[in-house]
Each structure stands twice: as structure tokens, then as C-alpha cells.
Design a protein around this motif. Structure first.
Motif, PDB file in Angstrom:
ATOM      1  N   ARG A 184       0.829  -1.213   0.000  1.00 29.57           N
ATOM      2  CA  ARG A 184       0.000   0.000   0.000  1.00 29.57           C
ATOM      3  C   ARG A 184       0.862   1.261   0.000  1.00 29.57           C
ATOM      4  NH1 ARG A 184      -3.322  -1.832   4.976  1.00 29.57           N
ATOM      5  NH2 ARG A 184      -1.695  -3.440   4.930  1.00 29.57           N
ATOM      6  N   TRP A 185       1.978   1.209   0.702  1.00 26.73           N
ATOM      7  CA  TRP A 185       2.901   2.351   0.714  1.00 26.73           C
ATOM      8  C   TRP A 185       3.335   2.667  -0.721  1.00 26.73           C
ATOM      9  CZ3 TRP A 185       7.926   3.075  -0.934  1.00 26.73           C
ATOM     10  CH2 TRP A 185       8.610   4.194  -0.433  1.00 26.73           C
ATOM     11  N   LYS A 210       1.857   1.653  -3.571  1.00 30.49           N
ATOM     12  CA  LYS A 210       0.689   2.006  -4.396  1.00 30.49           C
ATOM     13  C   LYS A 210       0.351   3.494  -4.237  1.00 30.49           C
ATOM     14  CE  LYS A 210      -3.897   0.394  -5.597  1.00 30.49           C
ATOM     15  NZ  LYS A 210      -5.120   0.755  -4.874  1.00 30.49           N
ATOM     16  N   ASN A 211       0.406   3.962  -2.994  1.00 27.41           N
ATOM     17  CA  ASN A 211       0.114   5.382  -2.741  1.00 27.41           C
ATOM     18  C   ASN A 211       1.068   6.317  -3.475  1.00 27.41           C
ATOM     19  OD1 ASN A 211      -1.968   4.779  -1.073  1.00 27.41           O
ATOM     20  ND2 ASN A 211      -0.883   5.149   0.849  1.00 27.41           N
ATOM     21  N   ARG A 212       2.222   5.811  -3.826  1.00 27.87           N
ATOM     22  CA  ARG A 212       3.205   6.624  -4.542  1.00 27.87           C
ATOM     23  C   ARG A 212       3.243   6.299  -6.032  1.00 27.87           C
ATOM     24  NH1 ARG A 212       4.285   6.436   0.420  1.00 27.87           N
ATOM     25  NH2 ARG A 212       5.494   8.048   1.475  1.00 27.87           N
ATOM     26  N   ARG A 232       4.495  -2.712  -6.124  1.00 34.37           N
ATOM     27  CA  ARG A 232       4.537  -3.223  -4.747  1.00 34.37           C
ATOM     28  C   ARG A 232       5.972  -3.528  -4.291  1.00 34.37           C
ATOM     29  NH1 ARG A 232       0.216  -5.166  -2.188  1.00 34.37           N
ATOM     30  NH2 ARG A 232       1.540  -6.755  -1.235  1.00 34.37           N
ATOM     31  N   SER A 266       0.530  -0.731   9.614  1.00 32.08           N
ATOM     32  CA  SER A 266      -0.386  -0.624   8.462  1.00 32.08           C
ATOM     33  C   SER A 266      -1.868  -0.612   8.808  1.00 32.08           C
ATOM     34  CB  SER A 266      -0.119  -1.725   7.415  1.00 32.08           C
ATOM     35  OG  SER A 266      -0.879  -2.892   7.683  1.00 32.08           O
ATOM     36  N   ASP A 268       7.344   3.516   6.342  1.00 30.95           N
ATOM     37  CA  ASP A 268       7.403   4.798   7.053  1.00 30.95           C
ATOM     38  C   ASP A 268       7.670   4.619   8.549  1.00 30.95           C
ATOM     39  OD1 ASP A 268       7.010   6.501   4.890  1.00 30.95           O
ATOM     40  OD2 ASP A 268       4.824   6.308   5.013  1.00 30.95           O
TER      41      ASP A 268
END
Ligand code: IPE
Ligand code: IPE
Ligand code: MG
Length: 255
Positions: A39-40, A42-44, A48, A205, A232
Motif C-alpha cells: 500500500r505504501w 501504491k500510494n506513490r 509493490r 499498516s 514509514d
């Protein structure tokens, strides 16, 4: 008297206050479900695997910090028995990570007196992964600092079923009687037989589940969750988890 030492590497958010950890009341064994790499990324807008790569750098930071603080055991959930369900390319990438990690980080682990161990069915991993891991275990086996325990191809149900199988064989052959089976004997047949029980479980997460991790061993651990994705996560959050742990009251069923 507890030793108060300052909150190091502080990168505090505006809302956060500096905290003081009590040096003599740290969790001895911290277990972490390092979740949220996908998800980290994907957000960017990244694939993956970019999240897994960044996650590896966080592993280095957290290991370093746990070692500096004097934590005895750090167990990191790196790959579950269910993670084989992922796309082949992602699994292949994950299987290369231990190789990269140890290539770049083994000298520091040696310097820091860290001992590498694993739990899980390591024999079922690809040859290059197994080789890197076994080399790290071998080269750090005489170290007596932090135990860095990777859960690799680990599943708690698998572990327990395997323990039952081994015990049954011993009963069948007359090496043991059914009456001799107790909690200690069962524990002695787990991957974690040489380790103390985890005191603190961290999961990143935002997910609040165990995902087949240490079901037996976490019976009395304290749980700590954060919405932050693993890439993060940092020293500050690690210390925050330890600080919160120090302010929990463990009762073990007593009063
Ligand atoms: C954790 O991150 C790493 C592994 C399970 C290997 P994920 O890959 O599960 O990331 P999310 O949960 O899909 O965001
Ligand atoms: C748990 O995370 C496994 C690891 C962190 C290695 P998952 O991402 O696989 O767990 P689920 O699927 O969300 O329960
Ligand atoms: Mg996940």
C-alpha cells in the motif's frame, strides 16, 4: 531506580512529546508484523516491490535501534506460509531480499554482535535464499548480543501441527507417554523453543490481526498497532511502542 534516557533520533511530529524510556524495563522480546509495503508503494504510484525494497531499509534501522537500546530478541515476520499465494514475480522479489539484506548488512550485524536466527520452514525456500540465511546464521552464531530472528516461510498453524506430529512419533515409539505431554514439552517442539516469549507485538499498516503469527507464543504479549505503513516506520515509532509497553500493566490472569 529506572534509568531515564533521552528520546533519541527524535523526529517528532508537532503533536508528539519527547518521551523517556525506562532502561531497566524494556520488553526483552519484541515481535513485529511488518505490514503495508504494498500500500505504501501504491500510494506513490510505484510497484509493490518498491515498498518491499524500502521496507528492507527500515528493517536495518529498527535492528540497529533495538540493538542499541538493549532489546534481547527481535522477531520479524518477513514471509508467511500464506504469502506464496502472491504473484510469482512478487514472491521472487521477496525471496531475493534476504540475499540483498545480508550482502549489505552482514558486516554491521557482525560488528554489532547480533546473532541471526530463523523460524519457519527455511528448507522449502529457494536455494539462494537459504544459502544467504544459513551463511548469516553460521557467521553470527557466536555473537551474544541481540537475537535477530526472521520468521521466513513461517505459519503458526504449521508450526503447531508439526509439533504434534513430532510428539506423536515419540509417543508411538514409546519414547514418551501421553501423560508427559505438557505445555513445556509442547513449547520444546516449537521453532521458538530456545527463545523467551514475546513481550510486545507490533503491527504496522492499520491491520489488527495476527495473520498466523506466533499464535501460541503471543498468549500474554502486549499488542501495539499503528496505521503507519512499514516503510514509514522508524526509530521514533519503535520507541513510542516500547514506551507504551512500559506503561501497560501485565496481569497474567492475576490481580
Ligand atoms: C508486508 O507488506 C510484507 C510482506 C507480507 C512480505 P505487504 O506486502 O503485505 O503490504 P500490503 O499489506 O499489501 O500493503
Ligand atoms: C502478514 O502480512 C505477513 C507478513 C508481514 C510477512 P500479510 O499482509 O500477509 O497479512 P494479511 O494477508 O493482511 O492478513
Ligand atoms: Mg499486508
Amino acid at each position: 531506580m529506572p534509568i531515564k534516557f533521552p528520546f533519541r533520533n527524535a523526529k517528532l511530529n508537532k503533536t508528539e512529546q519527547p518521551i523517556g524510556l525506562e532502561g531497566d524495563h524494556l520488553p526483552k522480546h519484541v515481535a513485529i508484523i511488518m505490514d503495508g509495503n504494498g500500500r505504501w508503494a501504491k500510494n506513490r504510484g510505484m510497484p509493490r516491490i518498491a515498498g518491499h525494497k524500502e521496507g528492507m531499509n527500515v528493517v536495518k534501522k529498527v535492528v540497529r535501534h533495538a540493538s542499541d537500546l538493549g532489546v534481547n530478541v527481535l522477531t520479524l515476520y518477513a514471509f508467511s506460509t500464506e504469502n506464496w499465494k502472491r504473484p510469482k514475480k512478487e514472491v521472487e522479489f521477496l525471496m531475493k531480499l534476504p540475499v540483498d539484506f545480508l550482502n549489505t548488512y552482514l558486516p554491521e550485524l557482525l560488528e554489532k554482535n547480533v546473532q541471526v536466527q530463523t523460524i519457519g520452514e527455511v528448507d522449502a525456500l529457494p536455494e539462494h535464499t537459504r544459502h544467504a540465511v544459513n551463511e548469516a546464521i553460521e557467521r553470527t552464531k557466536h555473537n551474544d548480543g541481540l537475537i535477530l530472528n526472521f520468521a521466513l516461510n513461517y505459519g503458526s498453524r504449521y508450526e503447531m501441527v508439526e509439533a504434534v506430529k513430532q510428539i506423536s512419533v515419540k509417543v508411538k515409539s514409546g519414547q514418551l507417554t501421553a501423560d508427559q505431554i505438557d505445555e513445556t514439552l509442547f513449547e520444546n517442539h516449537m521453532f521458538t523453543s530456545d527463545l523467551i516469549e514475546p513481550d510486545l507485538l507490533i503491527r504496522t499498516s492499520g491491520e489488527q490481526r495476527l495473520s498466523n503469527f506466533l499464535l501460541w507464543q503471543l498468549a500474554y504479549a502486549e499488542f501495539w498497532f499503528t496505521d503507519v505503513f512499514w516503510p514509514d516506520f522508524d526509530e521514533t515509532l519503535f520507541e513510542r511502542a516500547l514506551y507504551d509497553y512500559q506503561n501497560r500493566k501485565r496481569r497474567y490472569g492475576g490481580v
